[in-house]
Enzyme design. Structure first.
Site, PDB file in Angstrom:
ATOM      1  N   HIS A 156     -60.641  -6.322   1.202  1.00 47.83           N
ATOM      2  CA  HIS A 156     -61.518  -6.648   0.078  1.00 47.83           C
ATOM      3  C   HIS A 156     -62.270  -7.960   0.298  1.00 47.83           C
ATOM      4  CE1 HIS A 156     -57.971  -8.976  -1.625  1.00 47.83           C
ATOM      5  NE2 HIS A 156     -58.958  -9.799  -1.952  1.00 47.83           N
TER       6      HIS A 156
ATOM      7  N   GLY B 147     -50.004  15.105  -1.187  1.00 49.83           N
ATOM      8  CA  GLY B 147     -50.945  15.783  -2.065  1.00 49.83           C
ATOM      9  C   GLY B 147     -50.360  16.129  -3.409  1.00 49.83           C
ATOM     10  N   VAL B 148     -49.645  15.176  -4.012  1.00 47.25           N
ATOM     11  CA  VAL B 148     -49.037  15.426  -5.320  1.00 47.25           C
ATOM     12  C   VAL B 148     -49.271  14.232  -6.241  1.00 47.25           C
ATOM     13  CG1 VAL B 148     -47.219  16.927  -4.421  1.00 47.25           C
ATOM     14  CG2 VAL B 148     -46.791  14.466  -4.578  1.00 47.25           C
TER      15      VAL B 148
ATOM     16  N   GLY C 111     -59.317 -16.953  -3.250  1.00 45.31           N
ATOM     17  CA  GLY C 111     -59.601 -17.592  -1.972  1.00 45.31           C
ATOM     18  C   GLY C 111     -58.428 -17.554  -1.025  1.00 45.31           C
ATOM     19  N   ASN C 112     -57.206 -17.290  -1.551  1.00 46.94           N
ATOM     20  CA  ASN C 112     -56.027 -17.135  -0.690  1.00 46.94           C
ATOM     21  C   ASN C 112     -55.966 -15.765  -0.030  1.00 46.94           C
ATOM     22  OD1 ASN C 112     -54.223 -19.339  -2.674  1.00 46.94           O
ATOM     23  ND2 ASN C 112     -54.004 -19.393  -0.451  1.00 46.94           N
ATOM     24  N   SER C 113     -56.803 -14.822  -0.474  1.00 48.79           N
ATOM     25  CA  SER C 113     -56.768 -13.470   0.082  1.00 48.79           C
ATOM     26  C   SER C 113     -56.854 -13.499   1.603  1.00 48.79           C
ATOM     27  CB  SER C 113     -57.947 -12.646  -0.447  1.00 48.79           C
ATOM     28  OG  SER C 113     -57.673 -12.102  -1.693  1.00 48.79           O
TER      29      SER C 113
ATOM     30  N   ASP D  68     -55.469  -2.488   2.374  1.00 43.49           N
ATOM     31  CA  ASP D  68     -56.235  -3.707   2.125  1.00 43.49           C
ATOM     32  C   ASP D  68     -56.143  -4.681   3.298  1.00 43.49           C
ATOM     33  OD1 ASP D  68     -57.947  -5.406   0.815  1.00 43.49           O
ATOM     34  OD2 ASP D  68     -56.427  -6.241  -0.529  1.00 43.49           O
TER      35      ASP D  68
ATOM     36  N   ILE E 273     -47.141  12.380  -9.357  1.00 43.41           N
ATOM     37  CA  ILE E 273     -45.714  12.373  -9.676  1.00 43.41           C
ATOM     38  C   ILE E 273     -45.418  11.474 -10.870  1.00 43.41           C
ATOM     39  CG2 ILE E 273     -44.954  12.929  -7.340  1.00 43.41           C
ATOM     40  CD1 ILE E 273     -44.595   9.986  -6.772  1.00 43.41           C
TER      41      ILE E 273
END
Length: 387
Positions: A115, A279-280, A221-223, A145, A282
């Site tokens: 991101h 593909g579920v 900014g820590n990302s 990410d 839950i």
């Protein structure tokens, strides 16, 4: 696979963007955006692959760890054009952002969050010595990410950091975070591992499992910066915070080192990252409701949706068609309740997500399923998550 009651914690590009997370709180991606160029310089490191202790095996204090790794931590600044605004001469307004990153090998690769660089037209890496380099985005994986950048001719002081063995991480152990909150490069904050195996939501809505929670202050900014143990090894990549105000309240989340190791190695080699897929949709079922559905175990996971042309759909798994009241409780009806994966109990949506996340596309798994009170075993070949 998507949990119907998964805690909302979306990582998004805009620093002010938020997804509700109960009690008025929100989960924020810790990326800072500026209308003008951010302060120069930065700090952020990480080395992948080997996991060793410092010489002598001793544990260093926070200041010693900082001195050893600060040359490997970088500031990542981005420039692009906002799609949501118009400039005075037409087109979008210029947008700049700042995040963090760390050196992962000797070939100039840098790890950060997806991101941080999403939509960027220009990426610049600033090292602790103040030198700047243009960076190429080698690859990104929105489902975790994570992103890898490539810089030509990095400074000699930018040595790769080591990734910790995820099995060695313990709740309560001291940690430090290094990054560029609000463009303040080389900032250190300290805390402990507050919890393990948290789930957060990736930018594309997928679930990231096994996440490390910390009370070390993490801010915009820590990302992309490292969360380090007392031996200077990276235990995670700082990515999100839980906050009502958008500032740190001591609930931060870091993508775990095991995930970083796997994803980064694939991105560095130019591969698309492949994630396991059932593909579920839950939902966790309480022990009482599970018993009402004929399952003897302490709870389970009900299928509330099954994608038709998916591994689960092809294996014949069945989603609930409605609900009914049994013993005064409303329970799903007409569908499957999963209680085991390969003989190991699953009592919650998180259990099932973690069990499937540990598999690779092509693996076969045995699901213990209860349908209409009858126990059966369903073999499913794990697929590859669609992009």
């Amino acid at each position: 696979m998507r949990a119907a009651r998964m805690r909302a914690a979306a990582a998004v590009v805009a620093a002010s963007a938020v997804v509700g997370a109960g009690a008025g709180a929100g989960a924020y991606a810790v990326l800072d955006h500026h209308d003008s160029a951010p302060a120069a310089a930065a700090a952020n490191p990480v080395e992948a692959l080997p996991s060793t202790t410092p010489a002598g095996g001793e544990t260093a204090g926070a200041s010693a760890v900082y001195e050893r790794v600060k040359g490997s931590v970088v500031e990542v600044t981005t420039a692009g054009v906002s799609a949501d605004s118009f400039g005075p001469y037409g087109g979008g307004e210029p947008v700049q952002g700042v995040g963090s990153g760390f050196v992962v090998d000797d070939q100039g690769h840098v790890v950060t969050n997806q991101h941080v660089v999403d939509g960027a037209q220009k990426v610049t890496v600033t090292y602790a010595d103040g030198s700047e380099r243009d960076a190429e985005v080698v690859g990104t994986d929105p489902s975790t990410d994570l992103a890898v950048l490539k810089v030509s001719d990095p400074p000699a002081s930018a040595r790769p950091l080591q990734l910790a063995d995820p099995s060695s991480i313990e709740v309560g152990e001291p940690v430090i975070a290094i990054g560029c909150p609000y463009g303040l490069e080389g900032t250190l904050t300290a805390g402990v591992v507050s919890a393990l195996d948290r789930d957060i939501q990736a930018p594309n809505g997928r679930t990231i499992t096994g996440v490390v929670q910390t009370d070390a202050a993490i801010n915009h900014g820590n990302s992309g910066g490292p969360l380090l143990d007392a031996e200077g090894r990276v235990i995670g990549v700082n990515a999100q915070i839980e906050s009502e105000s958008g500032g740190s309240v001591g609930i931060g989340f870091a993508i775990p080192s095991g995930t970083v190791r796997s994803v980064v190695s694939q991105l560095v080699q130019g591969h698309d990252v492949k994630h396991p897929y059932l593909g579920v949709e839950i939902a966790t079922v309480s022990p009482e409701a599970a018993a009402d559905m004929g399952a003897p175990r302490e709870g389970g996971v009900a299928l509330v949706g099954v994608v038709e042309d998916s591994p689960a759909g092809r294996a014949g798994l069945k989603a609930a068609t409605g609900s009914e009241t049994r013993n005064g409780r409303e329970v799903p009806s007409g569908g499957d309740l999963i209680t085991e994966v390969d003989g190991d109990a699953v009592e919650s949506s998180e259990d099932l997500q973690s069990a499937i996340a540990a598999k690779k596309p092509g693996d076969k798994v045995a699901l213990t399923v209860y349908r209409d009170g009858q126990r059966r075993t369903v073999m499913v070949t794990v697929g590859t998550q669609p992009s």
